[in-house]
Design an enzyme around this catalytic site. Sequence first.
Site, PDB file in Angstrom:
ATOM      1  N   LYS A 199     -90.799   2.459   5.381  1.00 21.62           N
ATOM      2  CA  LYS A 199     -91.034   1.161   4.735  1.00 21.62           C
ATOM      3  C   LYS A 199     -90.156   0.955   3.496  1.00 21.62           C
ATOM      4  O   LYS A 199     -89.588  -0.107   3.318  1.00 21.62           O
ATOM      5  CB  LYS A 199     -92.503   1.008   4.317  1.00 21.62           C
TER       6      LYS A 199
ATOM      7  N   ARG B  60    -103.168  11.400   4.930  1.00 21.60           N
ATOM      8  CA  ARG B  60    -102.673  10.038   4.687  1.00 21.60           C
ATOM      9  C   ARG B  60    -102.570   9.252   5.990  1.00 21.60           C
ATOM     10  O   ARG B  60    -102.808   8.042   6.017  1.00 21.60           O
ATOM     11  CB  ARG B  60    -101.332  10.075   3.948  1.00 21.60           C
TER      12      ARG B  60
ATOM     13  N   ARG C 163     -88.724  14.971   4.299  1.00 21.31           N
ATOM     14  CA  ARG C 163     -88.622  14.337   2.979  1.00 21.31           C
ATOM     15  C   ARG C 163     -89.175  15.265   1.898  1.00 21.31           C
ATOM     16  O   ARG C 163     -88.689  15.300   0.777  1.00 21.31           O
ATOM     17  CB  ARG C 163     -89.392  13.011   2.962  1.00 21.31           C
TER      18      ARG C 163
ATOM     19  N   ARG D  42     -91.985  15.417  -3.094  1.00 23.03           N
ATOM     20  CA  ARG D  42     -93.171  14.634  -3.463  1.00 23.03           C
ATOM     21  C   ARG D  42     -94.424  15.469  -3.333  1.00 23.03           C
ATOM     22  O   ARG D  42     -94.624  16.155  -2.329  1.00 23.03           O
ATOM     23  CB  ARG D  42     -93.271  13.399  -2.569  1.00 23.03           C
TER      24      ARG D  42
ATOM     25  N   ARG E 220    -103.723  -2.435   1.413  1.00 28.62           N
ATOM     26  CA  ARG E 220    -103.917  -1.252   2.251  1.00 28.62           C
ATOM     27  C   ARG E 220    -105.306  -1.178   2.864  1.00 28.62           C
ATOM     28  O   ARG E 220    -105.589  -0.263   3.625  1.00 28.62           O
ATOM     29  CB  ARG E 220    -103.721  -0.016   1.386  1.00 28.62           C
TER      30      ARG E 220
HETATM   31  P1  ADP Z   1     -96.698   6.346   1.939  1.00 27.26           P
HETATM   32  O1  ADP Z   1     -96.564   5.021   2.630  1.00 27.26           O
HETATM   33  O2  ADP Z   1     -95.654   7.330   2.326  1.00 27.26           O
HETATM   34  O3  ADP Z   1     -98.088   6.915   1.999  1.00 27.26           O
HETATM   35  P2  ADP Z   1     -96.767   5.089  -0.721  1.00 27.26           P
HETATM   36  O4  ADP Z   1     -95.730   5.256  -1.759  1.00 27.26           O
HETATM   37  O5  ADP Z   1     -96.951   3.725  -0.157  1.00 27.26           O
HETATM   38  O6  ADP Z   1     -96.403   6.150   0.388  1.00 27.26           O
HETATM   39  O7  ADP Z   1     -98.197   5.569  -1.300  1.00 27.26           O
HETATM   40  C1  ADP Z   1     -98.389   6.850  -1.852  1.00 27.26           C
HETATM   41  C2  ADP Z   1     -99.815   6.981  -2.371  1.00 27.26           C
HETATM   42  O8  ADP Z   1    -100.044   6.034  -3.446  1.00 27.26           O
HETATM   43  C3  ADP Z   1    -100.919   6.674  -1.355  1.00 27.26           C
HETATM   44  O9  ADP Z   1    -101.222   7.778  -0.551  1.00 27.26           O
HETATM   45  C4  ADP Z   1    -102.083   6.295  -2.300  1.00 27.26           C
HETATM   46  O10 ADP Z   1    -102.657   7.438  -2.886  1.00 27.26           O
HETATM   47  C5  ADP Z   1    -101.371   5.531  -3.407  1.00 27.26           C
HETATM   48  N1  ADP Z   1    -101.318   4.070  -3.107  1.00 27.26           N
HETATM   49  C6  ADP Z   1    -100.190   3.340  -2.856  1.00 27.26           C
HETATM   50  N2  ADP Z   1    -100.497   2.056  -2.607  1.00 27.26           N
HETATM   51  C7  ADP Z   1    -101.849   1.965  -2.686  1.00 27.26           C
HETATM   52  C8  ADP Z   1    -102.786   0.895  -2.511  1.00 27.26           C
HETATM   53  N3  ADP Z   1    -102.390  -0.337  -2.172  1.00 27.26           N
HETATM   54  N4  ADP Z   1    -104.094   1.174  -2.675  1.00 27.26           N
HETATM   55  C9  ADP Z   1    -104.515   2.401  -3.016  1.00 27.26           C
HETATM   56  N5  ADP Z   1    -103.705   3.452  -3.178  1.00 27.26           N
HETATM   57  C10 ADP Z   1    -102.375   3.240  -3.019  1.00 27.26           C
END
Ligand code: ADP
Length: 198
Positions: free
Chosen positions: A18, A147, A130, A136, A93
């Site tokens: 994404k 996740r 990654r 990370r 989300r």
């Molecule tokens: P990925 O899509 O690889 O999981 P992101 O960078 O989108 O990575 O998100 C990493 C983490 O950040 C998520 O696992 C969550 O803990 C937190 N996070 C990101 N966006 C949200 C959201 N909209 N609501 C709640 N937690 C979020």
Amino acid sequence: MTETTTRLLIIGPPGAGKGTQAAQIAERFGVPAISTGDIFRANIKGGTELGQQVQAIIERGELVPDSLTNEIVADRLAQADAAGGFLLDGYPRNVEQVHALDGMIEGDALDAVVLLEVDTDAVVARLLKRAELEGRADDTEEVIRHRQDVYAEQTAPLVELFSERGILVSVDGLGSVEEVAERIASGLDAQLAAKAGR
Ligand code: ADP
């Protein structure tokens, strides 16, 4: 009419690519890419109060509480550069966040939602790679799997909702960055043209 505002979302499982595609779409439409994950990680890195609040949650692969996440997005969307549109990545989300976003952009509905479709084994492999490159903290195999589960339970149901709204653009996320970007571009063009014609 001189409507040039473009409000977009990109959605898909962790590891679908994404972030990479978001940057390209945002550039093409001249809107900021807003990633809640990036905002949280920048705050963790900077040692801010928000960063301290969310670090442990993110390292477990759980969702940050809606109240906190919604507030951060509302603040970000209120900034001047988002007035002409935006591309959200990683938000909303869950259903609660969709309702919160609807309230924030009241009357200015989303134009399109890009769904990046990939299979779970492919994304897990991608994330493990990654992990080696970026280090990370939430890219260990156990947290990656968690996740994926959180995505399946809380985020995947949103796809149906956006489909019912007639704004879903599903794209096969398997292929080179350029191939996927091409598919997204043509899918979005078709969706936006159809919308403009309605
Ligand atoms: P990925 O899509 O690889 O999981 P992101 O960078 O989108 O990575 O998100 C990493 C983490 O950040 C998520 O696992 C969550 O803990 C937190 N996070 C990101 N966006 C949200 C959201 N909209 N609501 C709640 N937690 C979020």
